[in-house]
Design an enzyme around this catalytic site. Structure first.
Site, mmCIF file in Angstrom:
data_model
loop_
_atom_site.group_PDB
_atom_site.id
_atom_site.type_symbol
_atom_site.label_atom_id
_atom_site.label_comp_id
_atom_site.label_asym_id
_atom_site.label_seq_id
_atom_site.Cartn_x
_atom_site.Cartn_y
_atom_site.Cartn_z
ATOM 1 N N ASP A 648 0.856 -1.186 0.000
ATOM 2 C CA ASP A 648 0.000 0.000 0.000
ATOM 3 C C ASP A 648 0.889 1.231 0.000
ATOM 4 O O ASP A 648 2.097 1.134 0.295
ATOM 5 C CB ASP A 648 -0.935 0.002 1.209
ATOM 6 C CG ASP A 648 -2.153 0.903 1.003
ATOM 7 O OD1 ASP A 648 -2.224 1.565 -0.043
ATOM 8 O OD2 ASP A 648 -3.030 0.948 1.896
ATOM 9 N N GLU A 686 13.262 5.635 -9.002
ATOM 10 C CA GLU A 686 13.658 5.369 -7.618
ATOM 11 C C GLU A 686 12.766 4.297 -7.004
ATOM 12 O O GLU A 686 13.235 3.418 -6.286
ATOM 13 C CB GLU A 686 13.579 6.642 -6.780
ATOM 14 C CG GLU A 686 14.019 6.412 -5.331
ATOM 15 C CD GLU A 686 13.888 7.644 -4.464
ATOM 16 O OE1 GLU A 686 14.096 7.528 -3.252
ATOM 17 O OE2 GLU A 686 13.562 8.724 -5.007
ATOM 18 N N ASP A 718 -2.733 -2.773 -2.862
ATOM 19 C CA ASP A 718 -3.772 -1.815 -2.507
ATOM 20 C C ASP A 718 -3.362 -0.430 -2.992
ATOM 21 O O ASP A 718 -2.228 -0.200 -3.389
ATOM 22 C CB ASP A 718 -3.974 -1.810 -0.990
ATOM 23 C CG ASP A 718 -5.365 -1.327 -0.597
ATOM 24 O OD1 ASP A 718 -6.051 -0.747 -1.452
ATOM 25 O OD2 ASP A 718 -5.754 -1.538 0.566
ATOM 26 N N HIS A 856 -0.704 -0.924 4.956
ATOM 27 C CA HIS A 856 -1.303 0.397 5.158
ATOM 28 C C HIS A 856 -0.859 1.008 6.485
ATOM 29 O O HIS A 856 -0.469 2.176 6.553
ATOM 30 C CB HIS A 856 -2.826 0.266 5.127
ATOM 31 C CG HIS A 856 -3.540 1.447 5.713
ATOM 32 N ND1 HIS A 856 -3.737 2.614 5.005
ATOM 33 C CD2 HIS A 856 -4.086 1.651 6.942
ATOM 34 C CE1 HIS A 856 -4.378 3.481 5.777
ATOM 35 N NE2 HIS A 856 -4.604 2.920 6.956
#
Length: 881
Positions: A648, A686, A718, A856
């Protein structure tokens, strides 16, 4: 020991970030709550006449094409008066580009359906659209030379031109007709409107065929055209009834009811997606907010206002158009002038922003010294050129006095009374929600003007919700000291935690307990509760080394902890007297970056309730053990030598940096992870380099723990929207597979690799039929046809239980499947549901797979609190819980 422990769990369905320790109520940037009307003591720069001359190239508010062409001064005022919300009133909602990407991504989906589970009949929030058997339409292109900027003017000119076949719909770029252009090679004609005169060239692009992206785009353009006949107003991408707004005067806001609508491609017939939507509009203007902020903090007013307001979405009520605040122009005032076409004199004249609003909208600006808000023009608002590209335009400038705040801030979400009052209107049970959408479809089907617009293009609405057959997967058995059979309706095991030992507990022997001196008794009591609770979980706490902080200063807290951290320390525990973000950030940076050691923070008020303190202590003890490397529980997953990856992204738009949160499973039960969270500032190159480094480190850890590399890698990705699917597949995943080929060498041909995009922000709904009633589907309900995407391997999964409102399923979309990963669609669905059981901050299923939510939490912690990459020494534990 964290604040989330009171059964709050990440929730059962919340998609937005929500820190789960002591900072849950804090945010580095928060817009203030609604405030009273403008105070009599405005801040400097808001009430003083500035007398700033308008610099060249700077024009009025609401004109994204502010730089007017010579001989066309009327475009500015015309666009300001007539531009509709969301760009064109065209149904460009969803975007042709996005639909094209979906079709380009399609890679065949034979055998996408699963078979396990019990069949369940569900209603959906889709209604069928009937089309003529011999349906045909044409796409034309209209070029205006010189460019005519205002879309309403272009549309009126085309409507008056006899050369354009009728009927037609126009979205500002694409022109669709039911009749072919005659002659087919194209027509040119001279035209004039307002102050514009020039040549219009019409050419036929091609025939529109069914089941193509252009066909879907046309359907949505026609759909958008019907809404004006239902007294609806487009705000953003959805349609609302401003005249049916519900006022909440105690909170100085109102709720507009409306609907989200789009014709979407699906495995079933052509269908219209309809979902209930609500728009929260504040009665406070941005100027009111600025006054209030100045009164509270005059010394740091401009910085505080910039932090709080930049990024917010505002509504201008005079035209119901939404804007994103991208900057505050402190040196510009409403006395700024711009050229405007005067219809009476038929000449261009200079007019100030204040004069324009007074003459055009009868809005008299009360504060001539207020600065201007800057909003960058959205691509869809810019007129197209001959090549299909969008023109460049200057930024939009808006007086804060005409801009009304929308949505909810973190501060407002923490207001229980506000959220309770809003829930009365926004949390709708399945029966009511389905009834509203069917009633709306019936209204559209019976409205004569809607029938006419749809009928011109061979369409008709069938006002019945589409039914489908879903499947409910078998409930899981959660493995702790005693196995727990999960309830099929609620899918939680909170009560079963009492007296049940962890799957793999880890003891906390050497730890320090830091608290404010005034909380000494509360700290002592909680230590005892923590010791008792840990015993029931099969773990133990040694005697802590207690440290009392004499004065509640951030530096003193950090200094006290830093002086007592040594190499053998297992845990730093902090009992904090207040939810202060700066102090929390400093403690976390010390413990996770400078002197790596797991830490746990909890607020004193969290442990004040005697009736809940043991429940708090139990969940805190469980969380601490997991941070030290323990496993709270597990479920049976019969997969060997498989690595699950969750990914995420956290974006900090103000600093133009992103944090990529990635977690890699290290064991067969997918309960232990290695984490990697690079802060990326340099763009794609990067990011690709950092991803390669992260996967190398994780695979090395996996080999050290299991003796060999995994034979299968399943990535749950995600934070990806439809417009990013192609980039993720053709850029991110391509680079990732190249990195894997370097590691695996000749064994790459036998590596199974599957990438699954996880989408939480979906509006598709399922309603379980129970007799004459509609209810939320039970956790484990899967739907993999009818409303899914054609030619994709995708499915909707309801994995969480909600006790209010309508549950939102999560959409899983397989975008990469190398060597079939030796796992079929039915197994993917079962694996996905199992993984929703393994988030250790909540004794129940969550809305997404646990690896994604861990990613997350990791990205959010690094981006919001650490602002630096954590030390590798703690990355083999769930320190970010």
């Amino acid at each position: 020991m964290s604040q989330q422990i009171k059964g709050r769990g990440r929730a059962r369905g919340r998609a937005g970030p929500r820190p789960e320790e002591v900072t849950s109520g804090a945010s580095s940037v928060q817009a203030p709550a609604p405030i009273a009307a403008a105070c009599p003591a405005p801040p400097p720069g808001l009430s003083v006449q500035a007398g700033v001359a308008a610099p060249s190239g700077v024009h009025a508010a609401e004109c994204s094409g502010a730089a007017q062409q010579a001989g066309d001064p009327g475009q500015l005022s015309e666009r300001m008066a007539r531009l509709r919300v969301g760009g064109e009133a065209s149904g460009e909602r969803g975007g042709l580009q996005r639909k094209l990407l979906r079709f380009q991504m399609a890679n065949g989906a034979a055998g996408k359906k699963g078979s396990s589970g019990a069949p369940v009949q569900v209603m959906t929030n889709f209604v069928r659209i009937n089309t003529e058997d011999k349906w045909c339409a044409y796409q034309l292109a209209a070029d205006f030379r010189p460019m005519l900027g205002a879309k309403p003017l272009r549309e009126k000119l085309l409507n008056d031109a006899q050369q354009v076949p009728k009927p037609f719909v126009y979205d500002g770029g694409c022109l669709y007709t039911k009749q072919p252009l005659a002659p087919a090679e194209g027509v040119k004609f001279a035209a004039s409107i307002k102050s514009w005169s020039g040549e219009v060239a019409i050419r036929q692009v091609g025939v529109i065929e069914k089941n193509t992206p252009q066909w879907l785009h046309l359907m949505n353009v026609v759909l958008g055209k019907t809404q004006s006949h239902l007294n609806m107003q487009m705000v953003g991408r959805n349609f609302y009834y401003p005249d049916q707004a519900t006022k909440l005067p105690q909170h100085r806001m109102e709720v507009w009811p409306g609907f989200e609508m789009a014709i979407k491609p699906s495995d079933g017939p052509l269908m219209l997606h309809v979902d209930v939507s609500h728009k929260i509009i504040h009665m406070s203007t941005v100027l009111d907010v600025m006054y209030d902020m100045y009164n509270r903090n005059p010394g740091n007013f401009q910085a505080a206002a910039t932090d709080a307001l930049v990024g917010q979405i505002v509504l201008t009520r005079h035209n119901n158009k939404t804007y994103r605040i991208d900057a505050i122009e402190w040196d510009k005032r409403v006395t700024e002038t711009f050229p405007r076409y005067n219809k009476s004199t038929r000449q261009s004249e200079e007019i100030s922003l204040a004069q324009y609003f007074a003459q055009t909208y009868n809005v008299n600006l009360s504060d001539s010294g207020q600065p201007l808000l800057m909003s960058k023009p959205r691509k869809r608002d810019l007129p197209p050129t001959k090549g299909g590209r969008r023109e460049q335009a200057e930024n939009v400038l808006l007086p804060p006095e005409v801009c009304f705040m929308t949505g909810l801030t973190d501060e407002m979400r923490a207001d229980r009374n506000l959220m309770k009052d809003l829930a009365t209107f926004t949390r709708i049970d399945p029966s009511t929600r389905c009834g509203k959408l069917v009633k709306f479809a019936s209204t559209m089907a019976q409205n004569r003007e809607c029938q006419r617009v749809l009928g011109e293009f061979g369409l008709a609405v069938a006002p019945n919700a589409v039914e489908a057959t879903a499947r409910q997967l078998a409930p899981e058995t959660v493995q702790m000291t005693k196995p727990i059979r999960v309830d099929s309706e609620r899918a939680d095991w909170d009560n079963a935690l009492k007296g049940n030992g962890m799957f793999q507990p880890v003891n906390c022997k050497n730890w320090i307990f830091v608290y404010s001196q005034r909380d000494e008794q509360a700290a002592a009591d909680f230590c005892q509760k923590l010791s008792r609770a840990s015993q029931s979980l099969g773990m133990s706490f040694g005697e802590p080394y207690v440290l009392a902080v004499a004065q509640d200063r951030d530096q003193l807290w950090v200094k006290t902890i830093e002086e007592n951290i040594d190499q053998g320390l297992d845990l730093v525990f902090c009992l904090l007297p207040s939810n202060k973000k700066q102090r929390y950030d400093s403690i976390k940076r010390l413990c996770y970056v400078n002197k790596p050691v797991p830490s746990q923070c909890v607020l004193t008020k969290t442990i004040r309730n005697p009736a809940k303190v043991m429940s708090v202590a139990t969940k805190v003890a469980l969380q601490i053990s997991c941070k030290l490397g323990g496993v709270a529980w597990a479920v049976s997953i019969p997969m060997k030598r498989t690595m699950i990856v969750g990914m995420d992204t956290y974006h900090d738009k103000r600093q133009s940096v992103s944090v990529q949160g990635i977690v890699f499973s290290l064991n067969e039960t997918f309960t232990q992870y290695y984490s990697y969270s690079p802060i990326v500032k340099g763009g794609k190159a990067e990011l690709h380099n950092r991803l390669e480094v992260g996967f190398n480190l994780a695979l090395q850890k996996f080999r050290e723990k299991n003796g060999d590399l995994p034979t299968r890698i399943i990535l749950y990705r995600d934070g990806v929207g439809d417009s990013m699917l192609e980039e993720v597949k053709n850029s991110e995943l391509l680079q990732l597979k190249q990195s894997l080929s370097k590691i695996y060498g000749e064994r790459m041909s036998s590596l199974g690799f599957k990438a699954i995009v996880v989408k939480k922000l979906v509006s598709s709904r399922m309603f379980r039929k129970q007799g004459s009633q509609l209810r939320n589907p039970a956790p484990g309900t899967v739907l993999d046809d009818v409303i899914t995407m054609p030619n994709f391997v995708d499915f909707f999964l309801v994995s969480q239980y909600v006790n209010q409102g309508t549950v939102t399923p999560t959409h899983y979309n397989v975008i990469e499947d190398m060597n079939d990963a030796n796992i079929k669609p039915d197994q993917v669905q079962q694996l996905t549901y199992k993984l929703t059981h393994l988030y250790f901050n909540w004794p129940g299923t969550i809305r997404v797979v646990a690896p994604c939510h861990y990613a997350h939490r990791l990205a959010y912690l690094v981006g919001q609190n650490l602002m630096e990459e954590p030390s590798p020494q703690i990355c083999d534990r769930l320190f970010f819980l």
